[in-house]
Design a protein around this motif. Sequence first.
Motif, PDB file in Angstrom:
ATOM      1  N   ILE A 159      33.044  47.856  -3.720  1.00 30.77           N
ATOM      2  CA  ILE A 159      34.196  48.424  -4.441  1.00 30.77           C
ATOM      3  C   ILE A 159      33.984  49.927  -4.658  1.00 30.77           C
ATOM      4  CG2 ILE A 159      35.373  48.452  -6.693  1.00 30.77           C
ATOM      5  CD1 ILE A 159      34.826  45.359  -6.797  1.00 30.77           C
ATOM      6  N   LEU A 160      32.732  50.305  -4.989  1.00 28.19           N
ATOM      7  CA  LEU A 160      32.427  51.700  -5.332  1.00 28.19           C
ATOM      8  C   LEU A 160      32.351  52.616  -4.108  1.00 28.19           C
ATOM      9  CD1 LEU A 160      29.740  51.199  -8.126  1.00 28.19           C
ATOM     10  CD2 LEU A 160      31.987  52.288  -8.414  1.00 28.19           C
ATOM     11  N   LYS A 161      32.158  52.021  -2.928  1.00 30.40           N
ATOM     12  CA  LYS A 161      31.969  52.840  -1.730  1.00 30.40           C
ATOM     13  C   LYS A 161      33.267  53.569  -1.382  1.00 30.40           C
ATOM     14  CE  LYS A 161      29.375  52.822   2.449  1.00 30.40           C
ATOM     15  NZ  LYS A 161      28.325  52.101   3.154  1.00 30.40           N
ATOM     16  N   LYS A 162      33.180  54.885  -1.230  1.00 28.19           N
ATOM     17  CA  LYS A 162      34.390  55.691  -0.984  1.00 28.19           C
ATOM     18  C   LYS A 162      34.870  55.544   0.460  1.00 28.19           C
ATOM     19  CE  LYS A 162      34.095  57.913  -5.039  1.00 28.19           C
ATOM     20  NZ  LYS A 162      34.516  57.055  -6.156  1.00 28.19           N
ATOM     21  N   GLU A 163      33.961  55.721   1.400  1.00 30.37           N
ATOM     22  CA  GLU A 163      34.355  55.594   2.806  1.00 30.37           C
ATOM     23  C   GLU A 163      33.108  55.273   3.648  1.00 30.37           C
ATOM     24  OE1 GLU A 163      34.478  60.115   4.333  1.00 30.37           O
ATOM     25  OE2 GLU A 163      35.883  59.622   2.726  1.00 30.37           O
ATOM     26  N   ARG A 164      33.333  54.753   4.842  1.00 33.52           N
ATOM     27  CA  ARG A 164      32.202  54.415   5.732  1.00 33.52           C
ATOM     28  C   ARG A 164      31.459  55.673   6.129  1.00 33.52           C
ATOM     29  NH1 ARG A 164      33.032  49.369   8.510  1.00 33.52           N
ATOM     30  NH2 ARG A 164      31.003  49.658   9.459  1.00 33.52           N
ATOM     31  N   GLU A 165      30.113  55.583   6.118  1.00 33.25           N
ATOM     32  CA  GLU A 165      29.313  56.758   6.537  1.00 33.25           C
ATOM     33  C   GLU A 165      29.199  56.769   8.048  1.00 33.25           C
ATOM     34  OE1 GLU A 165      25.922  55.886   4.144  1.00 33.25           O
ATOM     35  OE2 GLU A 165      27.036  56.539   2.366  1.00 33.25           O
TER      36      GLU A 165
END
Length: 165
Positions: A159-165
Amino acid sequence: MTSIIDSKATHQLNKKRINMLADNLKVLLASTETFSLKSRNFHWNIEGSDFPQYHSFFGDLYSETYGTVDRIAEYIRVLDSYAPGSLTRYNELTIIEDQTKIPRAELMFVESLQDCMKMIALVVGMFDVATAERQQGIANYMAELQDLYAKRAWMIRSILKKERE
Ligand SMILES: [Fe+2]
């Protein structure tokens, strides 16, 4: 031939260590109560554009963790100790800090993730104590709780992850 049933000398329960396990279970009970209460607080008060999902995530987290409380308390009784059941005792025993404010949505998740990691560390340690004292049912339950909090930690990280690295 060696019997699979231990001799009395080796099978005797170490009362001191059993009491320590019961004390750890009391800490787990108080921490679970605090964790689930905090999840319910977040369920009620979270705000944001993804409100429906967030509201339901914390509602599920509350129900799931609250659902573990009774079994923890009954294990304390199985070990012949009394289960704490008051807010004062929970406040003394909990490793999860109470939240009296209403944090922003993201901070609710960050805090909840940190709390999940604290719960994992607690039950991992208790698994070892329970195993050493041959309390297999308690050890099994500690492993289940480790899974429960690890799964929730994964969801919150996602949920906290902003975008794929
Ligand atoms: Fe609700």
